[in-house]
Design a protein around this motif. Structure first.
Motif, PDB file in Angstrom:
ATOM      1  N   SER A 142     -65.798 -26.932  18.998  1.00  0.00           N
ATOM      2  CA  SER A 142     -66.298 -27.422  20.276  1.00  0.00           C
ATOM      3  C   SER A 142     -65.971 -28.890  20.537  1.00  0.00           C
ATOM      4  O   SER A 142     -65.748 -29.286  21.682  1.00  0.00           O
ATOM      5  N   LEU A 143     -65.994 -29.691  19.498  1.00  0.00           N
ATOM      6  CA  LEU A 143     -65.771 -31.132  19.671  1.00  0.00           C
ATOM      7  C   LEU A 143     -64.275 -31.444  19.779  1.00  0.00           C
ATOM      8  O   LEU A 143     -63.450 -30.735  19.212  1.00  0.00           O
ATOM      9  N   PRO A 144     -63.933 -32.528  20.468  1.00  0.00           N
ATOM     10  CA  PRO A 144     -62.514 -32.901  20.586  1.00  0.00           C
ATOM     11  C   PRO A 144     -62.037 -33.659  19.342  1.00  0.00           C
ATOM     12  O   PRO A 144     -61.695 -34.845  19.398  1.00  0.00           O
ATOM     13  N   LEU A 145     -62.009 -32.984  18.198  1.00  0.00           N
ATOM     14  CA  LEU A 145     -61.659 -33.637  16.952  1.00  0.00           C
ATOM     15  C   LEU A 145     -60.238 -34.214  16.939  1.00  0.00           C
ATOM     16  O   LEU A 145     -60.033 -35.310  16.415  1.00  0.00           O
ATOM     17  N   PRO A 146     -59.233 -33.539  17.502  1.00  0.00           N
ATOM     18  CA  PRO A 146     -57.898 -34.153  17.497  1.00  0.00           C
ATOM     19  C   PRO A 146     -57.860 -35.483  18.253  1.00  0.00           C
ATOM     20  O   PRO A 146     -57.205 -36.431  17.808  1.00  0.00           O
ATOM     21  N   ARG A 147     -58.587 -35.560  19.368  1.00  0.00           N
ATOM     22  CA  ARG A 147     -58.595 -36.813  20.134  1.00  0.00           C
ATOM     23  C   ARG A 147     -59.316 -37.914  19.367  1.00  0.00           C
ATOM     24  O   ARG A 147     -58.883 -39.069  19.352  1.00  0.00           O
ATOM     25  N   VAL A 148     -60.417 -37.564  18.724  1.00  0.00           N
ATOM     26  CA  VAL A 148     -61.161 -38.552  17.938  1.00  0.00           C
ATOM     27  C   VAL A 148     -60.314 -39.030  16.759  1.00  0.00           C
ATOM     28  O   VAL A 148     -60.245 -40.226  16.470  1.00  0.00           O
ATOM     29  N   ALA A 149     -59.652 -38.095  16.082  1.00  0.00           N
ATOM     30  CA  ALA A 149     -58.805 -38.468  14.942  1.00  0.00           C
ATOM     31  C   ALA A 149     -57.633 -39.337  15.395  1.00  0.00           C
ATOM     32  O   ALA A 149     -57.288 -40.319  14.731  1.00  0.00           O
ATOM     33  N   ALA A 150     -57.011 -38.986  16.523  1.00  0.00           N
ATOM     34  CA  ALA A 150     -55.887 -39.791  17.026  1.00  0.00           C
ATOM     35  C   ALA A 150     -56.342 -41.196  17.395  1.00  0.00           C
ATOM     36  O   ALA A 150     -55.650 -42.183  17.106  1.00  0.00           O
TER      37      ALA A 150
ATOM     38  N   ALA B  90     -58.884 -42.828  16.089  1.00  0.00           N
ATOM     39  CA  ALA B  90     -59.172 -43.541  14.839  1.00  0.00           C
ATOM     40  C   ALA B  90     -57.894 -44.016  14.168  1.00  0.00           C
ATOM     41  O   ALA B  90     -57.819 -45.140  13.663  1.00  0.00           O
ATOM     42  N   VAL B  91     -56.865 -43.168  14.172  1.00  0.00           N
ATOM     43  CA  VAL B  91     -55.584 -43.566  13.573  1.00  0.00           C
ATOM     44  C   VAL B  91     -54.965 -44.715  14.353  1.00  0.00           C
ATOM     45  O   VAL B  91     -54.479 -45.688  13.773  1.00  0.00           O
ATOM     46  N   ARG B  92     -54.984 -44.630  15.687  1.00  0.00           N
ATOM     47  CA  ARG B  92     -54.432 -45.720  16.500  1.00  0.00           C
ATOM     48  C   ARG B  92     -55.167 -47.026  16.251  1.00  0.00           C
ATOM     49  O   ARG B  92     -54.554 -48.081  16.119  1.00  0.00           O
ATOM     50  N   LEU B  93     -56.472 -46.955  16.185  1.00  0.00           N
ATOM     51  CA  LEU B  93     -57.276 -48.151  15.947  1.00  0.00           C
ATOM     52  C   LEU B  93     -56.996 -48.719  14.556  1.00  0.00           C
ATOM     53  O   LEU B  93     -56.832 -49.928  14.389  1.00  0.00           O
ATOM     54  N   GLY B  94     -56.925 -47.848  13.567  1.00  0.00           N
ATOM     55  CA  GLY B  94     -56.635 -48.296  12.204  1.00  0.00           C
ATOM     56  C   GLY B  94     -55.269 -48.927  12.076  1.00  0.00           C
ATOM     57  O   GLY B  94     -55.092 -49.953  11.406  1.00  0.00           O
ATOM     58  N   LEU B  95     -54.279 -48.338  12.733  1.00  0.00           N
ATOM     59  CA  LEU B  95     -52.924 -48.893  12.660  1.00  0.00           C
ATOM     60  C   LEU B  95     -52.811 -50.227  13.387  1.00  0.00           C
ATOM     61  O   LEU B  95     -52.003 -51.074  13.013  1.00  0.00           O
ATOM     62  N   SER B  96     -53.621 -50.433  14.408  1.00  0.00           N
ATOM     63  CA  SER B  96     -53.549 -51.709  15.118  1.00  0.00           C
ATOM     64  C   SER B  96     -54.107 -52.847  14.266  1.00  0.00           C
ATOM     65  O   SER B  96     -53.707 -53.996  14.428  1.00  0.00           O
ATOM     66  N   PHE B  97     -55.023 -52.536  13.327  1.00  0.00           N
ATOM     67  CA  PHE B  97     -55.584 -53.565  12.459  1.00  0.00           C
ATOM     68  C   PHE B  97     -54.839 -53.701  11.140  1.00  0.00           C
ATOM     69  O   PHE B  97     -55.130 -54.619  10.359  1.00  0.00           O
TER      70      PHE B  97
END
Length: 122
Positions: free
Chosen positions: A57-65, A67-74
């Protein structure tokens, strides 16, 4: 806080200790979950069904993407901070062991670090 070199734990040893403690804790949790499943199999099936439903039910792929984008920016900033901390640690270690010696004097001032060129008047 002053800690003698013998009492201070090396960074690599600290990491290895934490990893081994984490592995031991993970084995304990796994054993606890397995024993809980054996004691209450219907409850385990119900929890698995609920987790599966939420995952669908939850948009897990969007949340994971995100998180990855945020992590890579730091990542570059984190790597810079880690490199600076490691360089500082190595420099302090060299000073404590006496291998660094005194820093050269240039223009009446002491240089800030080995290998750093200090120009007169600068």
């Amino acid at each position: 806080m002053n800690v003698s070199p013998r009492e201070r734990l090396d960074a690599d040893q600290w990491v290895e200790t934490k990893i081994s403690e984490g592995k031991a804790r993970a084995r304990e949790v796994q054993a606890d979950v397995e024993s809980m499943i054996v004691r209450r199999p219907l409850g385990a099936v119900g929890i698995a069904f609920a987790v599966g439903y939420l995952a669908r039910s939850l948009p897990l792929p969007r949340v994971a993407a995100a998180a990855v984008r945020l992590g890579l920016s730091f990542a570059p900033h984190a790597l810079l901070a880690l490199g600076a901390a490691r360089a500082w640690h190595c420099l302090r270690e060299e000073q404590e062991q006496g291998r660094l010696g005194s820093l050269p004097k240039v223009g009446g001032r002491e240089a800030s670090a080995p290998g750093v060129t200090v120009f007169p008047g600068g």
